[in-house]
Motif scaffolding. Structure first.
Motif, PDB file in Angstrom:
ATOM      1  N   GLU A   3      -2.935   5.613   0.034  1.00 31.21           N
ATOM      2  CA  GLU A   3      -3.951   4.602   0.326  1.00 31.21           C
ATOM      3  C   GLU A   3      -4.060   4.343   1.826  1.00 31.21           C
ATOM      4  OE1 GLU A   3      -2.366   1.467  -2.016  1.00 31.21           O
ATOM      5  OE2 GLU A   3      -3.707   1.865  -3.701  1.00 31.21           O
ATOM      6  N   THR A   4      -2.932   4.310   2.498  1.00 31.06           N
ATOM      7  CA  THR A   4      -2.931   4.072   3.938  1.00 31.06           C
ATOM      8  C   THR A   4      -3.625   5.206   4.681  1.00 31.06           C
ATOM      9  OG1 THR A   4      -0.814   2.956   3.680  1.00 31.06           O
ATOM     10  CG2 THR A   4      -1.444   3.555   5.907  1.00 31.06           C
TER      11      THR A   4
ATOM     12  N   MET B 230       0.837  -1.194   0.000  1.00 27.41           N
ATOM     13  CA  MET B 230       0.000   0.000   0.000  1.00 27.41           C
ATOM     14  C   MET B 230       0.872   1.243   0.000  1.00 27.41           C
ATOM     15  SD  MET B 230      -2.974  -0.656   2.782  1.00 27.41           S
ATOM     16  CE  MET B 230      -4.457  -0.020   2.132  1.00 27.41           C
ATOM     17  N   SER B 231       0.419   2.254  -0.711  1.00 26.75           N
ATOM     18  CA  SER B 231       1.163   3.497  -0.716  1.00 26.75           C
ATOM     19  C   SER B 231       0.730   4.357   0.468  1.00 26.75           C
ATOM     20  CB  SER B 231       0.919   4.236  -2.027  1.00 26.75           C
ATOM     21  OG  SER B 231      -0.423   4.683  -2.071  1.00 26.75           O
ATOM     22  N   LEU B 232       1.427   5.441   0.658  1.00 24.88           N
ATOM     23  CA  LEU B 232       1.097   6.336   1.768  1.00 24.88           C
ATOM     24  C   LEU B 232      -0.299   6.932   1.622  1.00 24.88           C
ATOM     25  CD1 LEU B 232       4.431   8.289   2.250  1.00 24.88           C
ATOM     26  CD2 LEU B 232       3.364   6.740   3.853  1.00 24.88           C
TER      27      LEU B 232
ATOM     28  N   ALA C 232       6.849  13.189   0.665  1.00 22.04           N
ATOM     29  CA  ALA C 232       7.179  12.214  -0.377  1.00 22.04           C
ATOM     30  C   ALA C 232       7.712  12.912  -1.624  1.00 22.04           C
ATOM     31  CB  ALA C 232       5.954  11.374  -0.722  1.00 22.04           C
TER      32      ALA C 232
END
Length: 155
Positions: free
Chosen positions: A5-6, A1-3, A68
């Motif tokens: 999505e989290t 999971m990407s940041l 990011a």
């Protein structure tokens, strides 16, 4: 999971928890709150603005919002610097050759000195008429030393 999505999943869980909490307080099964009592100082609170309804402004998502992108940009800048030929080339072009050959040269230097000493002994022996080998050279050297000692004793 990407940041992203989290963080979206976390926000959804928090909203569901908030909705559940509000539905309990409407039904009368909510938690009992001591609005006028401070358990830490064990005194009564003074009336202030309603602190219970204020949302948390400082969240993890807001703190790392542009992080990011910054990291990706810094990484691209570092890669661009690494591709510069002048950064890659060593200041002394033959440093690696010297590093590899120093150990080997130390051994060879010792052997060279031994060979030079042997050759000198052989030449000395050949001049005095003895054989060409090392033993002959050593015997000739011993004779020369004895002759010098005898010559100094006669005087």
């Amino acid at each position: 999971m990407s940041l992203v999505e989290t963080s979206e999943a976390r926000k959804a869980r928090l909203l569901a928890l908030k909705a559940r909490k509000e539905s309990r307080s409407v039904n009368g099964a909510g938690l009992i709150k001591n609005r006028n009592f401070d358990p830490e100082s064990r005194t009564l609170k003074k009336h202030a603005a309603a602190n219970d309804d204020v949302e948390m402004v400082d969240t993890v998502e807001k703190n790392i919002e542009g992080l990011a992108e910054e990291v990706i940009q810094e990484d691209e800048e570092k890669r661009a610097e690494e591709l510069n030929v002048f950064n890659i080339a060593p200041k002394r072009p033959n440093w690696d050759l010297k590093r590899e050959t120093d150990k080997k040269l130390a051994k060879l230097e010792r052997r060279t000195q031994e060979a030079i000493h042997t050759l000198i002994r052989q030449r000395l022996a050949a001049q005095k008429g003895d054989s060409d080998d090392i033993v002959g050279a050593m015997k000739a050297q011993e004779r020369a030393d004895k002759d010098e000692e005898d010559g100094s004793d006669e005087e």
